[in-house]
Design an enzyme around this catalytic site. Structure first.
Site, PDB file in Angstrom:
ATOM      1  N   TYR A   1      -5.635   5.347   1.015  1.00  0.00           N
ATOM      2  CA  TYR A   1      -5.648   6.633   1.720  1.00  0.00           C
ATOM      3  C   TYR A   1      -7.024   7.288   1.745  1.00  0.00           C
ATOM      4  O   TYR A   1      -7.260   8.241   2.497  1.00  0.00           O
ATOM      5  CB  TYR A   1      -4.686   7.612   1.028  1.00  0.00           C
ATOM      6  CG  TYR A   1      -5.243   8.146  -0.280  1.00  0.00           C
ATOM      7  CD1 TYR A   1      -5.877   9.383  -0.327  1.00  0.00           C
ATOM      8  CD2 TYR A   1      -5.175   7.395  -1.452  1.00  0.00           C
ATOM      9  CE1 TYR A   1      -6.415   9.854  -1.522  1.00  0.00           C
ATOM     10  CE2 TYR A   1      -5.708   7.866  -2.630  1.00  0.00           C
ATOM     11  CZ  TYR A   1      -6.328   9.095  -2.664  1.00  0.00           C
ATOM     12  OH  TYR A   1      -6.877   9.559  -3.833  1.00  0.00           O
TER      13      TYR A   1
ATOM     14  N   THR B   1       0.844  -1.200   0.000  1.00  0.00           N
ATOM     15  CA  THR B   1       0.000   0.000   0.000  1.00  0.00           C
ATOM     16  C   THR B   1       0.876   1.245   0.000  1.00  0.00           C
ATOM     17  O   THR B   1       0.420   2.333   0.341  1.00  0.00           O
ATOM     18  CB  THR B   1      -0.938   0.022   1.231  1.00  0.00           C
ATOM     19  OG1 THR B   1      -0.171  -0.107   2.425  1.00  0.00           O
ATOM     20  CG2 THR B   1      -1.974  -1.079   1.169  1.00  0.00           C
TER      21      THR B   1
ATOM     22  N   HIS C   1      -5.226   2.116  -5.833  1.00  0.00           N
ATOM     23  CA  HIS C   1      -4.562   3.173  -5.056  1.00  0.00           C
ATOM     24  C   HIS C   1      -5.583   3.948  -4.224  1.00  0.00           C
ATOM     25  O   HIS C   1      -5.685   5.175  -4.295  1.00  0.00           O
ATOM     26  CB  HIS C   1      -3.800   4.116  -5.984  1.00  0.00           C
ATOM     27  CG  HIS C   1      -2.707   4.881  -5.294  1.00  0.00           C
ATOM     28  ND1 HIS C   1      -1.576   5.315  -5.937  1.00  0.00           N
ATOM     29  CD2 HIS C   1      -2.573   5.297  -4.010  1.00  0.00           C
ATOM     30  CE1 HIS C   1      -0.790   5.967  -5.095  1.00  0.00           C
ATOM     31  NE2 HIS C   1      -1.383   5.963  -3.913  1.00  0.00           N
ATOM     32  N   THR C   2      -6.307   3.211  -3.406  1.00  0.00           N
ATOM     33  CA  THR C   2      -7.411   3.810  -2.651  1.00  0.00           C
ATOM     34  C   THR C   2      -7.254   3.701  -1.146  1.00  0.00           C
ATOM     35  O   THR C   2      -8.130   4.126  -0.401  1.00  0.00           O
ATOM     36  CB  THR C   2      -8.741   3.150  -3.080  1.00  0.00           C
ATOM     37  OG1 THR C   2      -9.843   3.872  -2.555  1.00  0.00           O
ATOM     38  CG2 THR C   2      -8.811   1.701  -2.617  1.00  0.00           C
TER      39      THR C   2
ATOM     40  N   ARG D   1       4.068   2.393  -2.597  1.00  0.00           N
ATOM     41  CA  ARG D   1       4.197   2.872  -3.966  1.00  0.00           C
ATOM     42  C   ARG D   1       4.470   1.678  -4.880  1.00  0.00           C
ATOM     43  O   ARG D   1       5.251   0.784  -4.538  1.00  0.00           O
ATOM     44  CB  ARG D   1       5.338   3.898  -4.090  1.00  0.00           C
ATOM     45  CG  ARG D   1       5.009   5.270  -3.520  1.00  0.00           C
ATOM     46  CD  ARG D   1       3.943   5.976  -4.347  1.00  0.00           C
ATOM     47  NE  ARG D   1       3.688   7.346  -3.910  1.00  0.00           N
ATOM     48  CZ  ARG D   1       2.793   7.697  -2.992  1.00  0.00           C
ATOM     49  NH1 ARG D   1       2.082   6.749  -2.397  1.00  0.00           N
ATOM     50  NH2 ARG D   1       2.608   8.954  -2.671  1.00  0.00           N
TER      51      ARG D   1
ATOM     52  N   GLU E   1       0.772   2.364 -12.952  1.00  0.00           N
ATOM     53  CA  GLU E   1      -0.659   2.598 -12.712  1.00  0.00           C
ATOM     54  C   GLU E   1      -1.147   3.915 -13.305  1.00  0.00           C
ATOM     55  O   GLU E   1      -2.349   4.114 -13.522  1.00  0.00           O
ATOM     56  CB  GLU E   1      -0.952   2.605 -11.210  1.00  0.00           C
ATOM     57  CG  GLU E   1      -0.371   3.807 -10.479  1.00  0.00           C
ATOM     58  CD  GLU E   1      -0.600   3.763  -8.980  1.00  0.00           C
ATOM     59  OE1 GLU E   1      -1.090   4.763  -8.433  1.00  0.00           O
ATOM     60  OE2 GLU E   1      -0.293   2.736  -8.338  1.00  0.00           O
TER      61      GLU E   1
END
Length: 343
Positions: A318, A252, A315-316, A254, A283
């Site tokens: 956060y 989670t 990439h969710t 990079r 991505e």
């Protein structure tokens, strides 16, 4: 999310209606790449800080420099690269400070910014957002959630091949013990598992090992180190081969922390138990967009998604109410601190 077409996204200019509590003069900030949920927060918070924001969905680029006219500070999202050419154009327009609404700055040419006299600042937000998500992904990986859900979606309710593991029986290696890595370690205590850590920091409640030793001894490895020139492909082919047979990998942090081309054969052969990836090398231009009706130009992503032991999200980690409010508030404060000479 910014669009790549010629149509200009809506631009909103919100006037401040209340003075900032520290009685600083009204400050202008241009907010680039601002999606609707962020825009609502900027409109809500900016007046309290004595700020006049210019808000646009467009990503910062040479074509959008005019939106920064008269403002020394801008705020950008993490979804678009900020190139040296764009930074040069911003500098010529009078921009002196760039606040990225992210912890990482790897999407910004920081040395290029320095060379044209622009300071770059990042934000901190609730580490709980990513830490909670990391534990969720970890549990999904060791309980074979993807394969289980795929079966039940087709009304196959057999249990063969999906027997899971309990975290208390496993050793979890945490790579990177900053705010998020530490929050992950705090959560793991409640599961009763052994926790190992690798970082250059001197304080951690976990057992500290070299990276190679951590990989050899961990049943689950989770990545929380920043992306730098030194950590790009931190898990390369050699280190992926050092992972325990049957181990699970969670990322989670990079995407480029992992050499995806080296990871794929380890997953496809069954040598690794699985992977849960919220970020992926390459991505950009795929995550945060609707790709249902267009081809995806990332063969590694397509191969990973075919595997029953790989869970991917866009990439969710956060992305929570609390973290988003932190991000907007701290981006505003960064700009104000720069204007007042506190940075």
């Amino acid at each position: 999310m910014s669009s790549s077409g010629p149509t200009r996204a809506a631009v909103f200019r919100t006037r401040a209606s209340a003075p900032f509590s520290r009685a600083v003069p009204t400050t202008g900030i241009t907010v680039y790449g601002c999606e609707q949920d962020e825009a609502l927060l900027f409109r809500e918070m900016a007046p309290r800080f004595g700020v006049t924001p210019t808000i646009t969905e467009e990503a910062v680029s040479e074509a959008d420099i005019g939106l920064a006219a008269g403002n020394r500070c801008i705020s950008v999202g993490h979804k678009t690269r900020v190139t040296r050419a764009t930074l040069t154009a911003l500098s010529r327009a009078g921009v002196k400070y760039l606040s990225t609404r992210s912890v990482g700055c790897d999407h910004i040419d920081v040395s290029g910014a320095e060379s044209v006299g622009i300071s770059v600042g990042n934000v901190e937000y609730s580490p709980d957002s990513v830490a909670d998500y990391t534990l969720m992904m970890m549990l999904m990986a060791v309980r074979h959630a993807k394969a289980t859900l795929r079966r039940t979606d087709t009304h196959d309710y057999r249990l063969s091949g999906i027997r899971g593991k309990e975290l208390r029986d496993l050793t979890v290696g945490v790579v990177g013990t900053g705010r998020i890595g530490t929050a992950v370690i705090d959560r793991l205590r409640g599961f009763g598992c052994r926790v190992l850590a690798y970082d250059n920091r001197t304080e951690s409640s976990a057992d500290r090992l070299s990276l190679d030793d951590l990989l050899r001894h961990s049943d689950v490895v989770t990545l929380h180190t920043p992306l730098t020139a030194e950590t790009r492909h931190l898990l390369d082919r050699r280190r992926i081969e050092r992972l325990k047979r049957g181990a699970f990998l969670v990322n989670t942090g990079r995407g480029p922390l992992i050499d995806t081309e080296a990871l794929l054969p380890a997953l496809e052969s069954g040598r690794l138990g699985g992977a849960a990836l919220d970020v992926l090398d390459g991505e950009e231009g795929i995550f945060y967009t609707d790709c249902r009706n267009k081809p995806i130009d990332n063969h590694s992503l397509l191969r990973l998604q075919e595997l029953p032991n790989v869970f991917i999200s866009p990439h969710t980690a956060y992305y929570t109410d609390h973290a988003l409010r932190d991000t907007v508030r701290n981006s505003i404060i960064n700009c104000l601190d720069f204007e007042s000479g506190n940075t």
